[in-house]
Design an enzyme around this catalytic site. Structure first.
Site, PDB file in Angstrom:
ATOM      1  NE  ARG A  50      14.541   9.680 -28.671  1.00 51.75           N
ATOM      2  CZ  ARG A  50      13.895   9.251 -28.619  1.00 51.75           C
ATOM      3  NH1 ARG A  50      14.565   8.377 -29.695  1.00 51.75           N
ATOM      4  NH2 ARG A  50      12.792   8.913 -27.544  1.00 51.75           N
TER       5      ARG A  50
ATOM      6  CE1 TYR B 269      38.369  19.243 -33.170  1.00 53.66           C
ATOM      7  CE2 TYR B 269      36.866  17.373 -32.894  1.00 53.66           C
ATOM      8  CZ  TYR B 269      37.125  19.241 -32.032  1.00 53.66           C
ATOM      9  OH  TYR B 269      36.866  19.692 -31.110  1.00 53.66           O
TER      10      TYR B 269
ATOM     11  CG  ASP C 144      36.344  15.600 -40.282  1.00 52.02           C
ATOM     12  OD1 ASP C 144      35.581  17.054 -40.380  1.00 52.02           O
ATOM     13  OD2 ASP C 144      36.642  16.039 -39.107  1.00 52.02           O
TER      14      ASP C 144
ATOM     15  CE  LYS D  27      34.883  23.270 -35.894  1.00 56.80           C
ATOM     16  NZ  LYS D  27      35.070  24.237 -34.712  1.00 56.80           N
TER      17      LYS D  27
HETATM   18  C1  LIG Z   1      37.552  19.042 -38.573  1.00 52.61           C
HETATM   19  C2  LIG Z   1      36.883  18.937 -37.708  1.00 52.61           C
HETATM   20  N1  LIG Z   1      36.191  17.960 -37.156  1.00 52.61           N
HETATM   21  C3  LIG Z   1      35.345  17.996 -36.197  1.00 52.61           C
HETATM   22  C4  LIG Z   1      34.848  18.628 -35.271  1.00 52.61           C
HETATM   23  C5  LIG Z   1      34.053  18.531 -34.458  1.00 52.61           C
HETATM   24  O1  LIG Z   1      33.219  19.437 -34.646  1.00 52.61           O
HETATM   25  P1  LIG Z   1      31.740  19.860 -33.623  1.00 52.61           P
HETATM   26  O2  LIG Z   1      32.580  20.791 -33.181  1.00 52.61           O
HETATM   27  O3  LIG Z   1      31.109  20.465 -33.952  1.00 52.61           O
HETATM   28  O4  LIG Z   1      31.451  18.979 -32.696  1.00 52.61           O
HETATM   29  C6  LIG Z   1      35.727  19.652 -35.366  1.00 52.61           C
HETATM   30  C7  LIG Z   1      35.745  21.480 -34.279  1.00 52.61           C
HETATM   31  O5  LIG Z   1      36.541  21.913 -34.461  1.00 52.61           O
HETATM   32  C8  LIG Z   1      36.772  19.671 -36.152  1.00 52.61           C
HETATM   33  O6  LIG Z   1      37.699  21.266 -36.117  1.00 52.61           O
END
Ligand SMILES: Cc1ncc(COP(=O)(O)O)c(C=O)c1O
Length: 385
Positions: free
Chosen positions: A53, A105, A177, A202
């Protein structure tokens, strides 16, 4: 590995953070499943690992690789992108104010709203494409500005240097992000942003088969340090497994090639959709008609593989188009090998501001001619009646 950082992104994607295994000569790294590691006779951990961890060789390889790709000093891998967002936001205090984009998001929006409801912070959602609106939202108590560029699902572009300038002069931390851009198309730290996050689920993993996230920074700040503690030892503990780290790192090797091919194909698809009578509007920063086109061209080295479009008519027509595709898969997510299409409003659920006739597509690695034909056939006579 200072010499490494001078290497170009394709080389870093294959080599950074990894070396041929010393014990066996294995070119692909082994998977270290061990949860615990032997202590030295004097009680120390001279080999650097004590408990998985806290740290694990596969996680360390992934973190080092992603740090080099992003041009960052430090990286912390998490079990998901949303895990990163939670760790960052939980590092704030009840008196802290956060500025976030209106087009953020939806998972991050929900975390922010829930935390505000529980009086764990306060948040203002603004039009982040307008640095003036960001600046106007600043309060005495503003501790963090969250940006997302290109944004999900409207592909809005935020001026990274502009936001960093507003924040720096006031001692406010910034996080970007950068999931839609990946480290191949944008490196927000170079524009003065303090922290970058990716959902590695992604583009970075790239094959729709492993969930993960990463937080990166140059100079560790209080929020970054707190997020790291929460990952390792505190309440969070949201670490990715050794196999998840290994799989993500395997995806990284082809990241630059995939992202460039997907960006090139997305532009072709966007131009096709822009000229189609059944399409009202295309949201893609690589189109000259997009409000963020010039900014994206300045701060990105490509426009990415995701685009959204609204179908003429309404929600029923959009659903029908999504129902007719044969090569695109109707599924949420993005950044993988398979092209995906999703009806975004129904994924986001009640209270969403996303138009009901909007479809978001993620371009995969199929032949772009086949993708255009598939969308053309799915659109059929929409807009021509
Ligand atoms: C721009 C963006 N940030 C964060 C996330 C969240 O990521 P995760 O699905 O790996 O938790 C997503 C998921 O679709 C996303 O499109």
């Amino acid at each position: 590995m200072d010499t490494r950082s001078k290497l170009r992104v394709e080389t870093l994607a294959v080599h950074a953070g990894q070396a041929v295994d010393l014990a066996t000569g294995a070119v692909a790294p082994p998977i270290y499943l061990a949860t615990t590691f032997e202590r030295d006779v004097d009680g120390g951990f001279s080999r650097g690992f004590s408990y998985s961890r806290t740290d694990n060789p596969n996680r360390q390889m992934l973190e080092r690789c992603l740090a080099e790709l992003e041009g960052a000093e430090h990286a912390i891998a998490f079990a998901s992108g949303l895990g990163v967002a939670n760790a960052v936001l939980q590092a704030l205090r009840a008196e802290d104010h956060v500025i976030a984009p209106r087009d953020v998001y939806h998972g991050v929006r929900r975390v922010l709203e829930r935390m505000e409801e529980r009086r764990l912070l306060t948040v203002s959602f603004v039009d982040a494409t307008d640095p003036g609106a960001v600046e106007a939202a600043v309060r005495e108590s503003t501790r963090l500005i969250w940006v997302e560029t290109p944004s999900n699902p409207l592909l809005q572009i935020t001026d990274l240097a502009g936001v960093a300038g507003i924040a720096k002069s006031r001692g406010i931390l910034t996080v970007c992000d950068s999931t839609f851009a990946s480290p191949v198309l944008s490196r927000p730290l170079e524009f003065g942003i303090d922290m970058v996050m990716h959902s590695t689920t992604k583009y970075i993993g790239g094959h729709s088969d492993v969930t993960g996230g990463v937080l990166l920074a140059n100079a560790p700040n209080a929020v970054f340090e707190e997020a790291k503690l929460s990952q390792e030892r505190g309440g969070g503990g949201g670490v990715p497994s050794p196999f998840d780290c290994w799989l993500t790192l395997r995806g990284v090797a082809t990241l630059p090639l995939r992202v460039r091919a997907q960006s090139a194909a997305a532009l072709v698809v966007a131009r096709f959709l822009e000229g189609h009578a059944g399409v009202d509007r295309v949201f893609y920063p690589g189109l000259e008609s997009h409000a963020g086109y010039a900014l994206a061209a300045r701060q990105m080295t490509g426009f990415g593989g995701v685009l959204s479009f609204t179908v003429r008519g309404g929600e029923a027509e959009a659903m029908a188009v999504a129902g007719r595709v044969r090569i695109f898969t109707r599924a949420t997510s993005l950044g993988g090998t398979h092209s995906l299409v999703e009806h975004r409003a129904s994924i986001e659920g009640a209270g969403t501001a996303t138009p009901g006739n909007l479809l978001r597509v993620s371009i995969g690695l199929e032949n772009v001619g086949d993708l255009v034909e598939d969308l053309g056939e799915a659109l059929g006579t929409v807009g021509r009646a």
